[in-house]
Design a protein around this motif. Structure first.
Motif, PDB file in Angstrom:
ATOM      1  N   ALA A 105      -4.109 -43.474  23.985  1.00 52.30           N
ATOM      2  CA  ALA A 105      -4.499 -44.287  22.825  1.00 52.30           C
ATOM      3  C   ALA A 105      -3.305 -45.077  22.303  1.00 52.30           C
ATOM      4  CB  ALA A 105      -5.068 -43.394  21.731  1.00 52.30           C
ATOM      5  N   ALA A 106      -2.134 -44.455  22.325  1.00 50.91           N
ATOM      6  CA  ALA A 106      -0.918 -45.137  21.881  1.00 50.91           C
ATOM      7  C   ALA A 106      -0.609 -46.330  22.781  1.00 50.91           C
ATOM      8  CB  ALA A 106       0.254 -44.157  21.885  1.00 50.91           C
ATOM      9  N   ILE A 107      -0.788 -46.155  24.082  1.00 46.72           N
ATOM     10  CA  ILE A 107      -0.535 -47.248  25.023  1.00 46.72           C
ATOM     11  C   ILE A 107      -1.543 -48.375  24.814  1.00 46.72           C
ATOM     12  CG2 ILE A 107      -0.614 -47.868  27.476  1.00 46.72           C
ATOM     13  CD1 ILE A 107       0.552 -45.080  28.057  1.00 46.72           C
ATOM     14  N   GLU A 108      -2.775 -48.017  24.495  1.00 49.16           N
ATOM     15  CA  GLU A 108      -3.787 -49.038  24.226  1.00 49.16           C
ATOM     16  C   GLU A 108      -3.426 -49.842  22.983  1.00 49.16           C
ATOM     17  OE1 GLU A 108      -8.634 -49.366  23.557  1.00 49.16           O
ATOM     18  OE2 GLU A 108      -7.737 -47.497  24.289  1.00 49.16           O
ATOM     19  N   ILE A 109      -2.869 -49.161  21.975  1.00 50.09           N
ATOM     20  CA  ILE A 109      -2.449 -49.852  20.762  1.00 50.09           C
ATOM     21  C   ILE A 109      -1.246 -50.747  21.035  1.00 50.09           C
ATOM     22  CG2 ILE A 109      -1.449 -49.522  18.453  1.00 50.09           C
ATOM     23  CD1 ILE A 109      -3.083 -46.897  18.324  1.00 50.09           C
ATOM     24  N   ASP A 110      -0.282 -50.209  21.780  1.00 51.75           N
ATOM     25  CA  ASP A 110       0.937 -50.962  22.098  1.00 51.75           C
ATOM     26  C   ASP A 110       1.303 -50.726  23.562  1.00 51.75           C
ATOM     27  OD1 ASP A 110       3.315 -52.256  22.275  1.00 51.75           O
ATOM     28  OD2 ASP A 110       4.435 -50.896  20.964  1.00 51.75           O
ATOM     29  N   PRO A 111       0.915 -51.625  24.463  1.00 51.34           N
ATOM     30  CA  PRO A 111       1.220 -51.460  25.890  1.00 51.34           C
ATOM     31  C   PRO A 111       2.718 -51.422  26.182  1.00 51.34           C
ATOM     32  CG  PRO A 111      -0.479 -53.132  25.557  1.00 51.34           C
ATOM     33  CD  PRO A 111       0.082 -52.806  24.209  1.00 51.34           C
ATOM     34  N   GLY A 112       3.526 -51.765  25.207  1.00 52.59           N
ATOM     35  CA  GLY A 112       4.974 -51.741  25.405  1.00 52.59           C
ATOM     36  C   GLY A 112       5.639 -50.515  24.811  1.00 52.59           C
ATOM     37  N   CYS A 113       4.851 -49.494  24.477  1.00 54.80           N
ATOM     38  CA  CYS A 113       5.412 -48.287  23.853  1.00 54.80           C
ATOM     39  C   CYS A 113       6.054 -47.392  24.911  1.00 54.80           C
ATOM     40  CB  CYS A 113       4.319 -47.527  23.096  1.00 54.80           C
ATOM     41  SG  CYS A 113       4.932 -46.035  22.275  1.00 54.80           S
ATOM     42  N   ARG A 114       7.355 -47.432  25.010  1.00 53.18           N
ATOM     43  CA  ARG A 114       8.091 -46.659  26.012  1.00 53.18           C
ATOM     44  C   ARG A 114       7.856 -45.166  25.879  1.00 53.18           C
ATOM     45  NH1 ARG A 114      14.310 -45.571  25.107  1.00 53.18           N
ATOM     46  NH2 ARG A 114      13.220 -44.298  23.572  1.00 53.18           N
ATOM     47  N   ASP A 115       7.889 -44.655  24.645  1.00 56.63           N
ATOM     48  CA  ASP A 115       7.768 -43.215  24.423  1.00 56.63           C
ATOM     49  C   ASP A 115       6.423 -42.668  24.893  1.00 56.63           C
ATOM     50  OD1 ASP A 115      10.270 -43.231  23.364  1.00 56.63           O
ATOM     51  OD2 ASP A 115       9.622 -43.243  21.264  1.00 56.63           O
ATOM     52  N   ALA A 116       5.366 -43.480  24.786  1.00 55.76           N
ATOM     53  CA  ALA A 116       4.043 -43.024  25.223  1.00 55.76           C
ATOM     54  C   ALA A 116       4.013 -42.833  26.736  1.00 55.76           C
ATOM     55  CB  ALA A 116       2.972 -44.023  24.789  1.00 55.76           C
ATOM     56  N   TYR A 117       4.611 -43.766  27.486  1.00 54.24           N
ATOM     57  CA  TYR A 117       4.660 -43.638  28.944  1.00 54.24           C
ATOM     58  C   TYR A 117       5.480 -42.415  29.351  1.00 54.24           C
ATOM     59  CZ  TYR A 117       2.783 -48.405  29.220  1.00 54.24           C
ATOM     60  OH  TYR A 117       1.991 -49.526  29.104  1.00 54.24           O
ATOM     61  N   LEU A 118       6.622 -42.231  28.699  1.00 56.53           N
ATOM     62  CA  LEU A 118       7.488 -41.096  29.033  1.00 56.53           C
ATOM     63  C   LEU A 118       6.811 -39.768  28.700  1.00 56.53           C
ATOM     64  CD1 LEU A 118      10.924 -42.479  27.794  1.00 56.53           C
ATOM     65  CD2 LEU A 118      10.209 -42.141  30.167  1.00 56.53           C
ATOM     66  N   GLY A 119       6.151 -39.719  27.535  1.00 55.60           N
ATOM     67  CA  GLY A 119       5.467 -38.487  27.142  1.00 55.60           C
ATOM     68  C   GLY A 119       4.329 -38.144  28.083  1.00 55.60           C
ATOM     69  N   LEU A 120       3.563 -39.153  28.466  1.00 56.41           N
ATOM     70  CA  LEU A 120       2.441 -38.947  29.383  1.00 56.41           C
ATOM     71  C   LEU A 120       2.944 -38.487  30.748  1.00 56.41           C
ATOM     72  CD1 LEU A 120      -0.604 -39.154  29.505  1.00 56.41           C
ATOM     73  CD2 LEU A 120      -0.389 -41.575  30.075  1.00 56.41           C
ATOM     74  N   ALA A 121       4.022 -39.086  31.213  1.00 51.29           N
ATOM     75  CA  ALA A 121       4.598 -38.695  32.507  1.00 51.29           C
ATOM     76  C   ALA A 121       5.095 -37.258  32.474  1.00 51.29           C
ATOM     77  CB  ALA A 121       5.731 -39.646  32.877  1.00 51.29           C
ATOM     78  N   ASP A 122       5.696 -36.855  31.370  1.00 55.91           N
ATOM     79  CA  ASP A 122       6.207 -35.486  31.250  1.00 55.91           C
ATOM     80  C   ASP A 122       5.083 -34.456  31.372  1.00 55.91           C
ATOM     81  OD1 ASP A 122       8.886 -36.084  31.039  1.00 55.91           O
ATOM     82  OD2 ASP A 122       8.860 -36.238  28.851  1.00 55.91           O
ATOM     83  N   ILE A 123       3.920 -34.791  30.822  1.00 51.32           N
ATOM     84  CA  ILE A 123       2.771 -33.872  30.937  1.00 51.32           C
ATOM     85  C   ILE A 123       2.367 -33.715  32.394  1.00 51.32           C
ATOM     86  CG2 ILE A 123       0.335 -33.536  30.382  1.00 51.32           C
ATOM     87  CD1 ILE A 123       0.823 -34.938  27.728  1.00 51.32           C
ATOM     88  N   TYR A 124       2.261 -34.835  33.101  1.00 52.79           N
ATOM     89  CA  TYR A 124       1.869 -34.774  34.513  1.00 52.79           C
ATOM     90  C   TYR A 124       2.920 -34.036  35.345  1.00 52.79           C
ATOM     91  CZ  TYR A 124      -1.934 -38.060  33.575  1.00 52.79           C
ATOM     92  OH  TYR A 124      -3.084 -38.647  33.099  1.00 52.79           O
ATOM     93  N   ILE A 125       4.182 -34.210  34.997  1.00 51.16           N
ATOM     94  CA  ILE A 125       5.244 -33.496  35.716  1.00 51.16           C
ATOM     95  C   ILE A 125       5.119 -32.005  35.464  1.00 51.16           C
ATOM     96  CG2 ILE A 125       7.738 -33.122  35.839  1.00 51.16           C
ATOM     97  CD1 ILE A 125       8.054 -36.131  35.179  1.00 51.16           C
ATOM     98  N   GLU A 126       4.854 -31.616  34.233  1.00 54.12           N
ATOM     99  CA  GLU A 126       4.683 -30.206  33.884  1.00 54.12           C
ATOM    100  C   GLU A 126       3.532 -29.589  34.676  1.00 54.12           C
ATOM    101  OE1 GLU A 126       5.148 -26.524  32.062  1.00 54.12           O
ATOM    102  OE2 GLU A 126       6.487 -28.266  32.053  1.00 54.12           O
ATOM    103  N   GLN A 127       2.495 -30.369  34.917  1.00 53.74           N
ATOM    104  CA  GLN A 127       1.332 -29.901  35.669  1.00 53.74           C
ATOM    105  C   GLN A 127       1.500 -30.108  37.176  1.00 53.74           C
ATOM    106  OE1 GLN A 127      -1.782 -32.199  33.707  1.00 53.74           O
ATOM    107  NE2 GLN A 127      -2.202 -30.523  32.305  1.00 53.74           N
ATOM    108  N   GLU A 128       2.695 -30.590  37.572  1.00 52.08           N
ATOM    109  CA  GLU A 128       3.020 -30.841  38.980  1.00 52.08           C
ATOM    110  C   GLU A 128       2.109 -31.885  39.610  1.00 52.08           C
ATOM    111  OE1 GLU A 128       3.360 -27.224  41.193  1.00 52.08           O
ATOM    112  OE2 GLU A 128       4.719 -26.311  39.762  1.00 52.08           O
ATOM    113  N   GLU A 129       1.593 -32.783  38.782  1.00 53.98           N
ATOM    114  CA  GLU A 129       0.794 -33.908  39.273  1.00 53.98           C
ATOM    115  C   GLU A 129       1.717 -35.124  39.377  1.00 53.98           C
ATOM    116  OE1 GLU A 129      -2.782 -34.493  37.031  1.00 53.98           O
ATOM    117  OE2 GLU A 129      -3.213 -32.345  36.926  1.00 53.98           O
ATOM    118  N   TYR A 130       2.603 -35.061  40.370  1.00 46.53           N
ATOM    119  CA  TYR A 130       3.668 -36.052  40.479  1.00 46.53           C
ATOM    120  C   TYR A 130       3.149 -37.453  40.805  1.00 46.53           C
ATOM    121  CZ  TYR A 130       6.322 -31.712  40.740  1.00 46.53           C
ATOM    122  OH  TYR A 130       6.834 -30.469  40.487  1.00 46.53           O
TER     123      TYR A 130
END
Length: 315
Positions: A66-91
């Motif tokens: 939702a944050a990315i939809e509001i601001d497609p340039g939000c760096r922290d949203a991309y990093l946070g989302l990636a960290d979740i996938y990394i934690e779940q080993e969905e590389y």
């Protein structure tokens, strides 16, 4: 008496005043809109952090998206989302979202994170190679020339001793009207409907009939030295064609009491499946299945479902 110039000056002053008011109003709207967007973005980021603290990854993903939809340039949203996938080993998913973020932001932090994920993906590929090579070496060792005679001798009586169990399996298959089968003898498949669905899709695309069978170690290790021998025996005593892909999963009967479950699995495929189930495709399937079985938060049934979904991407 007013002149034409005086009237013109008044009109100019009036127009200038109106323009000033309009500019102020527009600026106020932009300011309010900007503040509203920033506020909504901050709310979604805070919400994502809260869900993360509660280990609620599903809702955290929704908040970051939702944050990315509001601001497609939000760096922290991309990093946070990636960290979740990394934690779940969905590389793969992590790499995908980071590539999207890099295209939107050109952020050095996102680029660095993407490089880290690519290293993890490379390590995963290396692990898959090691697993496949280990399984191939084990199979070759079991079929060395000096051991062929003893292997053949061990299979003959075992076929007779295990005939009742295999006969029951064969009866179950013949009694089912469908082409896809799940034989969950030990009750570890908790997603039978969705697993059946993806296996049917696999059958529709390939023409190969898959079957997942679960057993306890005690069901076979007294009569067979290796699980692959048992799986092979089940195949030849159940199917009369060479178009099946049978995967047998085995674990100790007391698995629920163990901190670490020493599970095993073997796949047996008919000769006519080779053009589609190539060594590479089987390796993809095996690596995905093995990786998920190692994860504590993925059930046996989910691991099989994910493995079939993974191989479908390459067919």
């Amino acid at each position: 008496m007013e002149t034409g110039k005086t009237k013109n000056k008044k009109w100019i002053i009036i127009i200038a005043a109106i323009a000033a008011v309009v500019c102020i109003a527009v600026a106020a709207v932009i300011l309010v809109t900007g503040n509203s967007t920033e506020r909504k973005l901050a709310e979604q980021l805070d919400l994502a952090e809260r869900y993360l603290s509660e280990l609620d990854y599903e809702n955290a993903i929704v908040a970051y998206e939702a944050a990315i939809e509001i601001d497609p340039g939000c760096r922290d949203a991309y990093l946070g989302l990636a960290d979740i996938y990394i934690e779940q080993e969905e590389y793969e998913e992590a790499a995908k979202i980071l590539e999207e973020g890099l295209a939107q932001t050109d952020s050095s932090a996102i680029l660095k994170k993407l490089e880290e994920v690519e290293e993890l993906l490379a390590e995963k590929e290396e692990l898959a190679e090691e697993i496949i090579l280990s399984q191939e070496d084990s199979l070759e060792e079991s079929l060395l020339p000096e051991e062929e005679d003893s292997a053949e001798e061990s299979l003959l009586p075992e076929e007779e001793e295990s005939s009742e169990e295999i006969s029951e399996f064969e009866t179950w298959v013949e009694a089912d009207d469908g082409d896809v089968y799940i034989v969950d003898n030990i009750g570890v498949i908790d997603n039978e409907d969705s697993l059946n669905e993806v296996m049917r899709e696999f059958e529709d695309i390939t023409g190969i009939y898959p079957c997942v069978m679960t057993v306890y170690d005690s069901d076979w290790n007294q009569d067979y030295e290796e699980l692959w021998q048992y799986a092979y025996d089940v195949y030849i005593n159940t199917y009369s064609d060479e178009l099946h892909f049978l995967i047998v999963y085995s674990e100790p009967e007391n698995a629920a009491e163990l901190d670490f479950v020493d599970w095993a699995w073997e796949g047996i495929q008919g000769d006519e499946t080779d053009p589609i189930l190539t060594e590479y495709n089987v390796r993809i399937f095996g690596a995905a299945l093995h990786a998920d079985l190692l994860r504590d938060n993925v059930s046996v049934g989910e691991a099989f479902e994910n493995a079939f979904e993974e191989i479908l991407q390459y067919l």
